[in-house]
Design an enzyme around this catalytic site. Structure first.
Site, PDB file in Angstrom:
ATOM      1  N   LYS A  51       6.306  -7.255  10.724  1.00 49.69           N
ATOM      2  CA  LYS A  51       6.487  -7.626   9.315  1.00 49.69           C
ATOM      3  C   LYS A  51       7.659  -8.594   9.170  1.00 49.69           C
ATOM      4  O   LYS A  51       7.607  -9.558   8.403  1.00 49.69           O
ATOM      5  CB  LYS A  51       6.715  -6.365   8.465  1.00 49.69           C
ATOM      6  CG  LYS A  51       5.458  -5.503   8.339  1.00 49.69           C
ATOM      7  CD  LYS A  51       5.730  -4.141   7.711  1.00 49.69           C
ATOM      8  CE  LYS A  51       4.489  -3.259   7.813  1.00 49.69           C
ATOM      9  NZ  LYS A  51       4.640  -1.927   7.232  1.00 49.69           N
ATOM     10  N   GLN A  95       8.953   2.370   5.527  1.00 51.35           N
ATOM     11  CA  GLN A  95       7.972   2.590   6.587  1.00 51.35           C
ATOM     12  C   GLN A  95       7.735   4.083   6.800  1.00 51.35           C
ATOM     13  O   GLN A  95       8.682   4.863   6.882  1.00 51.35           O
ATOM     14  CB  GLN A  95       8.469   1.926   7.885  1.00 51.35           C
ATOM     15  CG  GLN A  95       7.453   1.901   9.002  1.00 51.35           C
ATOM     16  CD  GLN A  95       6.250   1.002   8.740  1.00 51.35           C
ATOM     17  OE1 GLN A  95       6.335   0.018   7.996  1.00 51.35           O
ATOM     18  NE2 GLN A  95       5.127   1.327   9.327  1.00 51.35           N
ATOM     19  N   ASP A 118       3.255  -2.158  -0.767  1.00 48.36           N
ATOM     20  CA  ASP A 118       2.281  -1.315  -0.058  1.00 48.36           C
ATOM     21  C   ASP A 118       1.171  -0.829  -0.997  1.00 48.36           C
ATOM     22  O   ASP A 118       0.109  -0.421  -0.547  1.00 48.36           O
ATOM     23  CB  ASP A 118       2.975  -0.068   0.517  1.00 48.36           C
ATOM     24  CG  ASP A 118       3.470  -0.269   1.943  1.00 48.36           C
ATOM     25  OD1 ASP A 118       2.852  -1.055   2.675  1.00 48.36           O
ATOM     26  OD2 ASP A 118       4.463   0.382   2.313  1.00 48.36           O
TER      27      ASP A 118
HETATM   28  N1  GUN Z   1       2.942   3.455   8.321  1.00 48.77           N
HETATM   29  C1  GUN Z   1       1.732   3.118   8.839  1.00 48.77           C
HETATM   30  N2  GUN Z   1       1.149   2.191   8.071  1.00 48.77           N
HETATM   31  C2  GUN Z   1       1.993   1.925   7.058  1.00 48.77           C
HETATM   32  C3  GUN Z   1       1.951   1.046   5.947  1.00 48.77           C
HETATM   33  O1  GUN Z   1       0.997   0.303   5.719  1.00 48.77           O
HETATM   34  N3  GUN Z   1       3.042   1.073   5.130  1.00 48.77           N
HETATM   35  C4  GUN Z   1       4.096   1.886   5.340  1.00 48.77           C
HETATM   36  N4  GUN Z   1       5.105   1.839   4.473  1.00 48.77           N
HETATM   37  N5  GUN Z   1       4.171   2.715   6.363  1.00 48.77           N
HETATM   38  C5  GUN Z   1       3.119   2.727   7.214  1.00 48.77           C
END
Ligand code: GUN
Length: 284
Positions: A51, A95, A118
């Site tokens: 990211k 996350q 998200d």
């Molecule tokens: N953990 C696994 N996939 C994701 C996601 O798309 N967003 C977040 N915040 N955590 C994750």
């Protein structure tokens, strides 16, 4: 059979975003993305690095806030609040997974829905459910983009989703319904699963079990989307679909890796940019 090249599509998507970023910057706004990473989870570290790379390559202002797994829920909430208020930050994510002493729901509820890139906040979930979305969970959003880009018709089709998570399965079923598919949402307790999935023109698999879907599950000519990312001890990542066995009978199929994952990241960037554009009324 055609492979849906998520990596190439993500590159194309980000190229188009870059032009919009430049335009926004010329108006004095740099899209800002903050990601909070709690602890040392290996997969999370890989995701966060990806990211960060994407955000930087697009010219975003990017903050990765790495905090100890021992952080209290209260202190984490304080951090969320700080980024909620930060004018330079347009997109904010925490996350997952979080350490056991922290309630993921409480953290999700604390994020400003306008910055919730998200799309996990109940306001965003609710808006999506009502057909008036603001932020859409990035994985199903990226899958819908794949259908558009590959001219895969959704309206009137039988779509089956395996997996009912808040992050993928439920929003996926909602988006497919909005696009006029007839949708069946199945899960680990569904009886006679292959019988149901065999009827699917579009099959989205997000159950989190390596090679769960074999050719007995798939109708000839179906479009198959594999959301699975099952990390083996040797570091190899396997999808939920036995690609080699199933690919032959599909019209379209996503590989793992290089399918859904890269598009998820691209959509995260797109939503961050959208949030920044909304600041000056360039998006709604
Ligand atoms: N953990 C696994 N996939 C994701 C996601 O798309 N967003 C977040 N915040 N955590 C994750």
């Amino acid at each position: 059979m055609a492979i849906i090249d998520g990596k190439a599509l993500a590159t194309k998507t980000k190229k188009a975003l870059k032009q919009r970023v430049e335009r926004l910057k010329s108006k004095g706004i740099t899209p800002g993305l903050a990601a909070i990473l709690v602890g040392e989870n290996q997969a999370s570290q890989i995701y966060i690095r990806g990211k960060e790379q994407d955000a930087k390559s697009l010219g975003f202002y990017s903050v990765i806030d790495r905090v100890s797994a021992a952080i209290s829920q209260k202190d984490l909430l304080r951090k969320v609040e700080k980024y909620n208020k930060d004018e330079k930050i347009h997109g904010l994510l925490v996350q997952f997974p979080l350490p056991k002493h922290i309630d993921e729901k409480i953290i999700t509820f604390a994020i400003d829905p306008k910055k919730d890139v998200d799309g996990f906040h109940p306001v965003n979930m609710g808006r999506l459910f009502m057909g008036n979305p603001l932020m859409i969970p990035c994985t199903p959003f990226g899958i819908m983009r794949m259908f558009e880009e590959y001219n895969i018709e959704v309206a009137g089709k039988e779509a089956v989703v395996i997996g009912r998570s808040n992050i993928v399965g439920k929003p996926m079923a909602t988006l497919l319904t909005m696009a006029n598919a007839t949708v069946t949402l199945t899960h680990s307790k569904t009886k006679n699963l292959p019988e149901i999935t065999k009827c699917a023109d579009i099959l989205v698999v997000a159950i989190g079990r390596a090679y769960f879907v074999s050719k007995e599950f798939v109708k000839k000519g179906a479009t198959l989307i594999d959301v699975g990312m099952n990390r083996l001890e040797n570091g190899k990542v396997l999808g939920d679909v036995n690609f080699k066995e199933v690919a032959k009978i599909t019209s379209f199929i996503t590989p793992t890796p290089g399918g859904v994952g890269p598009m998820t990241r691209a959509m995260l960037m797109e939503q961050t940019l959208l949030a920044a554009e909304r600041k000056i009324g360039e998006s709604f």
